[in-house]
Design a protein around this motif. Structure first.
Motif, PDB file in Angstrom:
ATOM      1  N   UNK A 127      46.243  43.382  41.263  1.00 54.64           N
ATOM      2  CA  UNK A 127      45.504  44.391  40.502  1.00 54.64           C
ATOM      3  C   UNK A 127      45.038  43.847  39.155  1.00 54.64           C
ATOM      4  N   UNK A 128      45.826  42.973  38.562  1.00 57.42           N
ATOM      5  CA  UNK A 128      45.431  42.390  37.274  1.00 57.42           C
ATOM      6  C   UNK A 128      44.182  41.533  37.434  1.00 57.42           C
ATOM      7  N   UNK A 129      44.130  40.749  38.497  1.00 59.08           N
ATOM      8  CA  UNK A 129      42.946  39.910  38.728  1.00 59.08           C
ATOM      9  C   UNK A 129      41.726  40.772  39.054  1.00 59.08           C
ATOM     10  N   UNK A 130      41.934  41.843  39.774  1.00 63.26           N
ATOM     11  CA  UNK A 130      40.818  42.709  40.168  1.00 63.26           C
ATOM     12  C   UNK A 130      40.263  43.545  39.020  1.00 63.26           C
ATOM     13  N   UNK A 131      41.037  43.727  37.982  1.00 60.46           N
ATOM     14  CA  UNK A 131      40.614  44.607  36.897  1.00 60.46           C
ATOM     15  C   UNK A 131      39.263  44.180  36.326  1.00 60.46           C
ATOM     16  N   UNK A 132      38.342  45.125  36.275  1.00 58.21           N
ATOM     17  CA  UNK A 132      37.012  44.850  35.733  1.00 58.21           C
ATOM     18  C   UNK A 132      36.021  44.321  36.741  1.00 58.21           C
ATOM     19  N   UNK A 133      36.464  44.062  37.993  1.00 61.41           N
ATOM     20  CA  UNK A 133      35.530  43.563  38.999  1.00 61.41           C
ATOM     21  C   UNK A 133      34.507  44.633  39.341  1.00 61.41           C
ATOM     22  N   UNK A 134      33.253  44.248  39.363  1.00 59.24           N
ATOM     23  CA  UNK A 134      32.175  45.185  39.645  1.00 59.24           C
ATOM     24  C   UNK A 134      31.669  44.966  41.069  1.00 59.24           C
ATOM     25  N   UNK A 135      32.192  45.746  41.962  1.00 56.87           N
ATOM     26  CA  UNK A 135      31.836  45.642  43.368  1.00 56.87           C
ATOM     27  C   UNK A 135      32.798  46.478  44.177  1.00 56.87           C
ATOM     28  N   UNK A 136      32.434  46.753  45.427  1.00 52.05           N
ATOM     29  CA  UNK A 136      33.286  47.561  46.286  1.00 52.05           C
ATOM     30  C   UNK A 136      34.450  46.722  46.799  1.00 52.05           C
ATOM     31  N   UNK A 137      35.662  47.233  46.592  1.00 53.23           N
ATOM     32  CA  UNK A 137      36.883  46.551  47.002  1.00 53.23           C
ATOM     33  C   UNK A 137      37.819  47.561  47.648  1.00 53.23           C
TER      34      UNK A 137
END
Length: 241
Positions: A127-137
């Motif tokens: 979740x820390x790495x994904x934070x701020x990712x702009x795209x559908x996950x």
């Protein structure tokens, strides 16, 4: 619950759009590039390196994909990043590298590969790495403890159960997992239809299948589920459902 309705929209390339590990290998940036070019969603797998960095890799050991012995979790992400996959130019990417590469161009369906009593901090690291990712996950797992950890960590993304089985005891365990408030299911296509999946679909839960490798399996999927995870063929070359 978080809406996973988008997971129905396009076929999902299993471990990226590889060519069955002939020249483009699974879970590599090359396989992800090929999926992006084709407009497919990407399914990929995460393991936890010894430095607590999530890396994109399916197996628990290195032999099949890298030709060397050893447990993937006994090496750092840096060490893993120096290993070639299938003798190609591709290396084992970290989750961070994969996200930068995909950059929101296609949806991501990410399976977290758990190990009982060895996953402290895994959910939080993802979740820390994904934070701020702009795209559908979307995130998913076979492992109830991983799903519980992701829920407890406040996962803001659709969360799904990866599953298989045709017996009542299978459905009992799967129903227990769904009581976490999961958003979708990825199910073995050959085990459909069954009472568990029928009930979940009637309740509005999106269902995708794994792993479809031919037109018969594709047709079976669209009779009993919403979308497929596929490999080994090009869905664009066959009739749409």
């Amino acid at each position: 619950m978080t809406s996973a309705a988008w997971i129905k929209d396009v076929p999902v390339a299993h471990r990226g759009y590889h060519d069955m590990n002939k020249t483009v290998w699974e879970n590599t940036l090359s396989a992800f590039s090929r999926a992006i070019d084709a407009g497919f969603a990407i399914e990929c797998d995460l393991q936890l390196a010894s430095d607590s960095v999530p890396v994109v890799f399916h197996d628990h050991t290195l032999e099949r994909l890298c030709g060397i012995a050893g447990d993937v979790r006994e090496r750092t992400s840096g060490e893993l990043g120096m290993l070639t996959v299938g003798g190609t130019a591709d290396r084992i990417p970290t989750l961070k590298q994969m996200l930068k590469h995909v950059a929101g161009r296609v949806p991501l369906v990410i399976e977290v590969k758990g190990r009982k009593n060895e996953d402290d901090g895994f959910a939080e690291a993802v979740l820390e790495v994904l934070e701020g990712y702009e795209g559908e996950v979307a995130l998913m797992s076979f492992d109830l403890h991983i799903l519980k950890d992701l829920k407890a960590a406040g996962c803001p993304y659709p969360l799904g159960l990866t599953a298989e089985g045709t017996k009542p005891e299978d459905f009992f365990k799967q129903d227990e997992a769904m009581h976490l408030g999961l958003d979708f299911i990825s199910y073995q296509y050959a085990h459909l239809p069954n009472s568990f999946i029928t009930a979940q679909r009637q309740a509005g839960i999106p269902v995708i299948t794994w792993t479809v490798r031919d037109e018969n399996a594709r047709a079976h999927t669209y009779s009993h589920a919403d979308q497929m995870t596929f490999e080994g063929f090009d869905p664009r070359e066959t009739a749409a459902p």
